[in-house]
Motif scaffolding. Structure first.
Motif, PDB file in Angstrom:
ATOM      1  N   THR A 292       0.826  -1.209   0.000  1.00 16.34           N
ATOM      2  CA  THR A 292       0.000   0.000   0.000  1.00 16.34           C
ATOM      3  C   THR A 292       0.859   1.258   0.000  1.00 16.34           C
ATOM      4  N   ALA A 293       2.161   1.084   0.139  1.00 14.21           N
ATOM      5  CA  ALA A 293       3.072   2.227   0.161  1.00 14.21           C
ATOM      6  C   ALA A 293       3.921   2.228  -1.101  1.00 14.21           C
ATOM      7  N   TYR A 294       4.317   3.426  -1.537  1.00 11.51           N
ATOM      8  CA  TYR A 294       5.156   3.552  -2.717  1.00 11.51           C
ATOM      9  C   TYR A 294       6.589   3.182  -2.363  1.00 11.51           C
ATOM     10  N   ILE A 295       7.196   2.347  -3.188  1.00 13.94           N
ATOM     11  CA  ILE A 295       8.574   1.941  -2.977  1.00 13.94           C
ATOM     12  C   ILE A 295       9.399   2.448  -4.142  1.00 13.94           C
ATOM     13  N   SER A 296      10.415   3.227  -3.862  1.00 12.84           N
ATOM     14  CA  SER A 296      11.218   3.860  -4.907  1.00 12.84           C
ATOM     15  C   SER A 296      11.947   2.816  -5.732  1.00 12.84           C
ATOM     16  N   PRO A 297      11.900   2.919  -7.067  1.00 12.76           N
ATOM     17  CA  PRO A 297      12.643   1.976  -7.903  1.00 12.76           C
ATOM     18  C   PRO A 297      14.147   2.130  -7.746  1.00 12.76           C
ATOM     19  N   LYS A 298      14.611   3.228  -7.133  1.00 13.12           N
ATOM     20  CA  LYS A 298      16.035   3.359  -6.875  1.00 13.12           C
ATOM     21  C   LYS A 298      16.480   2.424  -5.756  1.00 13.12           C
ATOM     22  N   VAL A 299      15.540   2.100  -4.886  1.00  9.84           N
ATOM     23  CA  VAL A 299      15.849   1.204  -3.773  1.00  9.84           C
ATOM     24  C   VAL A 299      15.613  -0.239  -4.167  1.00  9.84           C
ATOM     25  N   PHE A 300      14.502  -0.476  -4.849  1.00  7.84           N
ATOM     26  CA  PHE A 300      14.145  -1.829  -5.254  1.00  7.84           C
ATOM     27  C   PHE A 300      13.967  -1.885  -6.765  1.00  7.84           C
ATOM     28  N   PRO A 301      14.025  -3.059  -7.360  1.00  7.05           N
ATOM     29  CA  PRO A 301      13.713  -3.195  -8.784  1.00  7.05           C
ATOM     30  C   PRO A 301      12.288  -2.738  -9.065  1.00  7.05           C
ATOM     31  N   HIS A 302      11.974  -2.564 -10.333  1.00  3.76           N
ATOM     32  CA  HIS A 302      10.677  -2.016 -10.725  1.00  3.76           C
ATOM     33  C   HIS A 302       9.591  -3.097 -10.667  1.00  3.76           C
ATOM     34  N   ARG A 303       9.337  -3.575  -9.467  1.00  2.87           N
ATOM     35  CA  ARG A 303       8.251  -4.512  -9.224  1.00  2.87           C
ATOM     36  C   ARG A 303       8.072  -4.637  -7.723  1.00  2.87           C
ATOM     37  N   LEU A 304       6.863  -4.870  -7.319  1.00  7.51           N
ATOM     38  CA  LEU A 304       6.573  -5.042  -5.897  1.00  7.51           C
ATOM     39  C   LEU A 304       6.367  -6.523  -5.647  1.00  7.51           C
ATOM     40  N   ILE A 305       7.285  -7.146  -4.992  1.00  5.83           N
ATOM     41  CA  ILE A 305       7.200  -8.567  -4.736  1.00  5.83           C
ATOM     42  C   ILE A 305       7.315  -8.822  -3.251  1.00  5.83           C
ATOM     43  N   GLN A 306       7.201 -10.081  -2.902  1.00  5.96           N
ATOM     44  CA  GLN A 306       6.947 -10.434  -1.517  1.00  5.96           C
ATOM     45  C   GLN A 306       7.974  -9.875  -0.539  1.00  5.96           C
ATOM     46  N   PHE A 307       9.252 -10.147  -0.749  1.00  4.26           N
ATOM     47  CA  PHE A 307      10.248  -9.718   0.221  1.00  4.26           C
ATOM     48  C   PHE A 307      10.272  -8.198   0.340  1.00  4.26           C
ATOM     49  N   GLU A 308      10.202  -7.497  -0.773  1.00  4.47           N
ATOM     50  CA  GLU A 308      10.263  -6.045  -0.739  1.00  4.47           C
ATOM     51  C   GLU A 308       9.108  -5.463   0.072  1.00  4.47           C
ATOM     52  N   THR A 309       7.939  -6.066  -0.083  1.00  9.13           N
ATOM     53  CA  THR A 309       6.774  -5.607   0.662  1.00  9.13           C
ATOM     54  C   THR A 309       6.960  -5.826   2.162  1.00  9.13           C
ATOM     55  N   ILE A 310       7.409  -7.019   2.547  1.00  7.91           N
ATOM     56  CA  ILE A 310       7.583  -7.328   3.958  1.00  7.91           C
ATOM     57  C   ILE A 310       8.743  -6.527   4.538  1.00  7.91           C
ATOM     58  N   SER A 311       9.820  -6.359   3.765  1.00  3.34           N
ATOM     59  CA  SER A 311      10.949  -5.571   4.238  1.00  3.34           C
ATOM     60  C   SER A 311      10.531  -4.139   4.530  1.00  3.34           C
ATOM     61  N   HIS A 312       9.749  -3.550   3.648  1.00  4.18           N
ATOM     62  CA  HIS A 312       9.285  -2.178   3.856  1.00  4.18           C
ATOM     63  C   HIS A 312       8.362  -2.095   5.072  1.00  4.18           C
ATOM     64  N   PHE A 313       7.616  -3.170   5.321  1.00  4.10           N
ATOM     65  CA  PHE A 313       6.733  -3.226   6.488  1.00  4.10           C
ATOM     66  C   PHE A 313       7.551  -3.247   7.777  1.00  4.10           C
ATOM     67  N   LEU A 314       8.685  -3.969   7.772  1.00  7.17           N
ATOM     68  CA  LEU A 314       9.523  -4.064   8.969  1.00  7.17           C
ATOM     69  C   LEU A 314      10.367  -2.817   9.179  1.00  7.17           C
ATOM     70  N   SER A 315      10.805  -2.224   8.074  1.00  7.40           N
ATOM     71  CA  SER A 315      11.642  -1.031   8.171  1.00  7.40           C
ATOM     72  C   SER A 315      11.468  -0.216   6.906  1.00  7.40           C
ATOM     73  N   PRO A 316      11.050   1.067   7.017  1.00  4.60           N
ATOM     74  CA  PRO A 316      10.829   1.868   5.809  1.00  4.60           C
ATOM     75  C   PRO A 316      12.113   2.198   5.064  1.00  4.60           C
ATOM     76  N   ARG A 317      13.253   2.000   5.719  1.00  3.17           N
ATOM     77  CA  ARG A 317      14.518   2.236   5.034  1.00  3.17           C
ATOM     78  C   ARG A 317      14.828   1.073   4.098  1.00  3.17           C
ATOM     79  N   GLU A 318      15.860   1.238   3.269  1.00  2.00           N
ATOM     80  CA  GLU A 318      16.218   0.158   2.362  1.00  2.00           C
ATOM     81  C   GLU A 318      16.715  -1.037   3.158  1.00  2.00           C
TER      82      GLU A 318
END
Length: 368
Positions: A292-318
């Protein structure tokens, strides 16, 4: 959708590698059986019996005391009607939980093997699933409904970082079990979950090289794991009071090195409520794939997948730096879909570690 196939000689395992956390799994046992397991809970959903007259090996199909099919006797449309009676209209004969198909599964163009009203038309496939009373076939993507045999199985594990995990069981009316870090003992686990399938004593000290100076030295306290393979959970127990200090929850993702070592644990990570009146705190589940939150493509590849979503949930930093874990170092006979599937990354956060596959699926969660 792509399909990955693991060939074990007498069996094939088929699944969708692009959605391996939630993909239904088909186990093909040559030459007669296809077993379909549901995507989330990985329970047997449908049994398909085919090549009924193939003699290698021979198959005999019985209903009560009647032989319906064997290598010498073909099962026909009229024989099915005589045995099971009238049913719903359609080319196939469908009964609650039972489906007789006259379509040859080796023909991919959808051509029928005979006329729908041919009394002598031979049954090519028999499918069994949970009983439905309306004659409709159960959707292959649906989960299996609750049945008495599930009693005692974990249906949900809610994780709270720094606290522990709450285990919910079948049936739904069962009392949940709270396992608290630094408080729950080995005796508590035995009383609530029964004895573990294995007790593994910690002898591997390779990770001690990463320990801080004040954490090194000889430790004479008991260090061991309670392995509950049937629940997909491990508990690390330490100290003179034998308390739980780590909890490991396994996702049992197809194609991963530990696939089928553990039963899938349906874990959810629970965050902090927004305020005192919030009775539905946010959660991230092992199969969540949208953020539900925007994730910068500079931090992650241009796709929202499972680990990236959970990682952002645990810590908004990269994400923090990762360590590489090769699950095949100890076992050389593991068959994996690719050479890189053996390498996993371990990401450490405050109170929780995530083991992540090459396709960014979270394979296990460790609380400490």
């Amino acid at each position: 959708m792509s399909t990955s196939v693991l060939d074990q000689g007498w069996a094939d395992i088929k699944y969708d590698p692009d959605a391996s956390s939630t993909t239904p799994v088909i186990l093909h046992l040559r030459p007669h059986l296809d077993l379909l397991f549901s995507g989330k809970h990985q329970r047997l959903h449908t049994i398909c019996l085919r090549k009924l007259r193939d003699p290698n090996p021979p198959v005999t199909l019985r209903y009560k005391d009647t032989i319906l099919s064997s290598t010498e006797e073909a099962l026909t449309r009229v024989a099915v009607r005589r045995t099971f009676g009238p049913t719903y209209p359609g080319d196939d004969l469908r009964y609650p939980g039972l489906w007789f198909s006259f379509e040859d599964d080796t023909m991919s163009d959808g051509v029928k093997t005979g006329l729908g009203d041919d009394r002598t038309q031979e049954v090519k496939r028999v499918l069994l699933s949970q009983k439905e009373n309306d004659g409709k076939s159960q959707d292959a993507l649906e989960e299996v409904g609750e049945v008495p045999i599930m009693a005692g199985d974990i249906r949900q594990a809610v994780v709270k970082v720094h606290h522990g995990v709450t285990l919910f069981f079948y049936p739904v009316s069962s009392r949940p079990v709270h396992v608290k870090l630094g408080e729950t003992t080995a005796q508590d686990l035995t009383l609530d979950l029964g004895p573990p399938l294995r007790v593994h004593y910690k002898e591997d000290e390779r990770m001690s090289i990463h320990a801080t100076d004040n954490a090194t030295g000889v430790n004479d306290e008991p260090l061991y794991f309670y392995n509950y393979f049937q629940h997909g959970v491990d508990f690390f127990i330490t100290g003179p009071d034998h308390v739980v200090t780590k909890i490991i929850l396994h996702s049992n993702v197809p194609g991963s090195p530990l696939f089928q070592r553990y039963k899938r644990c349906n874990w959810e990570i629970e965050g902090e409520p927004e305020d005192d009146e919030d009775d539905t705190p946010p959660r991230k589940r092992f199969f969540d794939r949208a953020s539900t939150a925007y994730i910068s493509p500079k931090v992650f590849p241009h796709r929202l997948i499972q680990f990236e979503t959970i990682s952002h949930f645990l810590s908004p930093r990269e994400p923090p730096p990762s360590m590489h874990l090769d699950r095949t170092d100890e076992e050389e006979d593991i068959t994996l879909p690719s050479a890189t599937a053996r390498l996993n990354a371990v990401y450490g956060y405050d109170g929780i570690n995530l083991e992540v596959s090459e396709s960014s699926q979270v394979l296990s969660v460790t609380l400490f």
